[in-house]
Each structure stands twice: as C-alpha cells, then as structure tokens.
Design an enzyme around this catalytic site. Structure first.
Site: not given
Ligand code: APR
Length: 228
Positions: A104, A172-174
């Site tokens: 990204h 750590g990604t949703s």
């Molecule tokens: N360690 C691991 N995971 C964690 C922690 C932690 N300490 N704290 C939170 N999380 C998890 C949450 O439970 C969630 O599943 O990290 C995840 C974050 O999810 P999102 O906020 O949706 O982030 P992400 O999946 O990276 O988003 C994808 O969305 O807005 C866009 O471009 C942006 O790259 C990003 C994309």
C-alpha cells in the site's frame, strides 16, 4: 532454508505506538476514509490529505520497531523470510528485515501526481509535503500511498511470492481490505498457515493455526512452534 512468507497489517506496528485503522480508537474512527484516503478526497481538499500524511510521517519517524519486528528480522538467520506488508511505515526495515514488499505504498516516499514514475524518498529532516511542492517537472507531489479505489501495482509480485511459500504467517490484519486479504488464497494448498492477532479474525481458508496474541508475544510463540 524453508521459505516463510509473512503478511503483516496495522496490528504489527500497534505495539510501536502506531494506531491501527479499524480497532476502537483506530484511524478510521477519527477520519473519514473518503476524505483522506481516496483520489477524490485529494482533489476536494488536497491540503487536508497532505496534512494527514505529514502527521502520519511524524509519528512513524518517532516510532521504534517492537519485539515482533525484531524477532522477524532475527528469523532471517534460520529461514528465508519474505515480508509482504500493508503498512506504510518502515519498521520492518528499521528492524533489519531485508525482503519487504509494501503493498500500500510507503510513507517516507512521495510521488508526482502527473509523472507517476517520479518517486522520491524523503529524508528525516524534511518530512512534510505541502501544496506547491513539486516534482522536477513541475507537477504537485502527493503521498506515495495506494488509496482506496486505486490499483495495487505490487499485487502481482506479492502473489508470486505467496505462491512460493513453505509456510505462511499472517500478523495483525483484520483481512478486510482486498486485494491484500485475498493473498492467503494463493498459498500452496497444504502448507501451514499461522495467524497472529489478539482478536478474532476470520481467515477464509481451512486449517489455519491461530495464535491469539499480540505481535511480540505471537512471533515468539511462532518461533517455538516452528522448532517443534
Ligand atoms: N498485535 C497484533 N495484532 C493486533 C494488535 C497487536 N498488538 N493490536 C491490534 N491488532 C489487530 C487487530 O485485532 C486487527 O485485526 O490488528 C488488526 C488491524 O486491522 P486493521 O486496523 O483493519 O488494519 P489492516 O488490516 O492493516 O488494514 C488494511 O486498510 O485502511 C487500509 O490501507 C490501510 O493497509 C491498511 C488496510
């Protein structure tokens, strides 16, 4: 050496003090995606968008890799590690990971709005871009970020990398945002897939081994499991 492909998201950097997007208190609870992370938002209010990323850059510069980033870098001694990150920070690199693909974009780079191959790396003492900051051919600069609604140029490379994995690790990604979330489906069938996240995440794939922990603790546990 076994090849481990690691797909990381915002949770990877949470313990470094960088906010995630969709957790409570996440960035998308404070800002509207359409205002700051779409091409239309940039046309409507470019300074707002530039300010948003100027702020993100400041945070990133101050952030340090956490134990999770550091352990992943250490694992390069024993495994062939490729990281595919959705994160725009540079904490994997700061920790010493060598093969990092940014799906990204990258916060510390900027791009010409008109000549897309003109991409510049910012240095630490000049991390802001504003209206009027231009590329060498006179066009406005923009953050080097893949916004919603834009193509993901690194996707093809990412797919090829995932297809060669012996082990896939998701941290750590949703798994809400496509095409990134679809990457897990390109992993060869039958390989172990580990998912590290303190919260429940549903991976659309059978046989996933869940490690319900934060990134630092989770990567530590992963290393122990891989030794068994
Ligand atoms: N360690 C691991 N995971 C964690 C922690 C932690 N300490 N704290 C939170 N999380 C998890 C949450 O439970 C969630 O599943 O990290 C995840 C974050 O999810 P999102 O906020 O949706 O982030 P992400 O999946 O990276 O988003 C994808 O969305 O807005 C866009 O471009 C942006 O790259 C990003 C994309």
């Amino acid at each position: 050496m076994k090849k481990i492909v690691v797909l990381t998201g915002a949770g990877m950097s949470a313990e470094s003090g960088i906010a995630t997007f969709r957790d409570s208190g996440g960035l998308w609870n404070q800002y509207k995606i359409e205002d700051v992370a779409t091409p239309e938002g940039f046309v409507k209010n470019p300074q707002l968008v530039l300010d948003f990323y100027n702020m993100r850059r400041k945070e990133t510069l101050a952030a340090k890799p956490n134990l999770g980033h550091i352990e992943l870098a250490e694992m390069q001694n024993d495994y062939d590690i490729s990281i595919i990150t959705q994160n725009v920070d540079n904490l994997h690199e700061k920790a010493g990971s060598k093969k990092v693909l940014h799906l990204h974009g990258e916060l510390m780079k900027v791009q010409s709005t008109k000549y897309l191959d003109l991409i510049y790396e910012l240095n630490a003492d000049n991390i802001e871009i504003n209206i009027g900051d231009t590329c060498e051919r006179g066009a406005q600069l923009r953050p080097y970020i893949v916004w919603f609604g834009e193509a993901v140029p690194m996707m093809e490379n990412a797919i090829k990398t995932v297809q060669t994995a012996d082990i896939l690790v998701v941290i750590g990604t949703s798994l809400n945002v496509y095409p990134a979330a679809g990457l897990i489906n390109y992993a060869p069938s039958g390989i172990p897939v580990y998912l590290i996240d303190p919260n429940e995440v549903k991976a659309q794939r059978a046989g996933v081994i869940y490690i319900k922990k934060g990134a630092s603790e989770g990567v530590k546990e992963l290393r122990e499991l891989l030794l068994q």
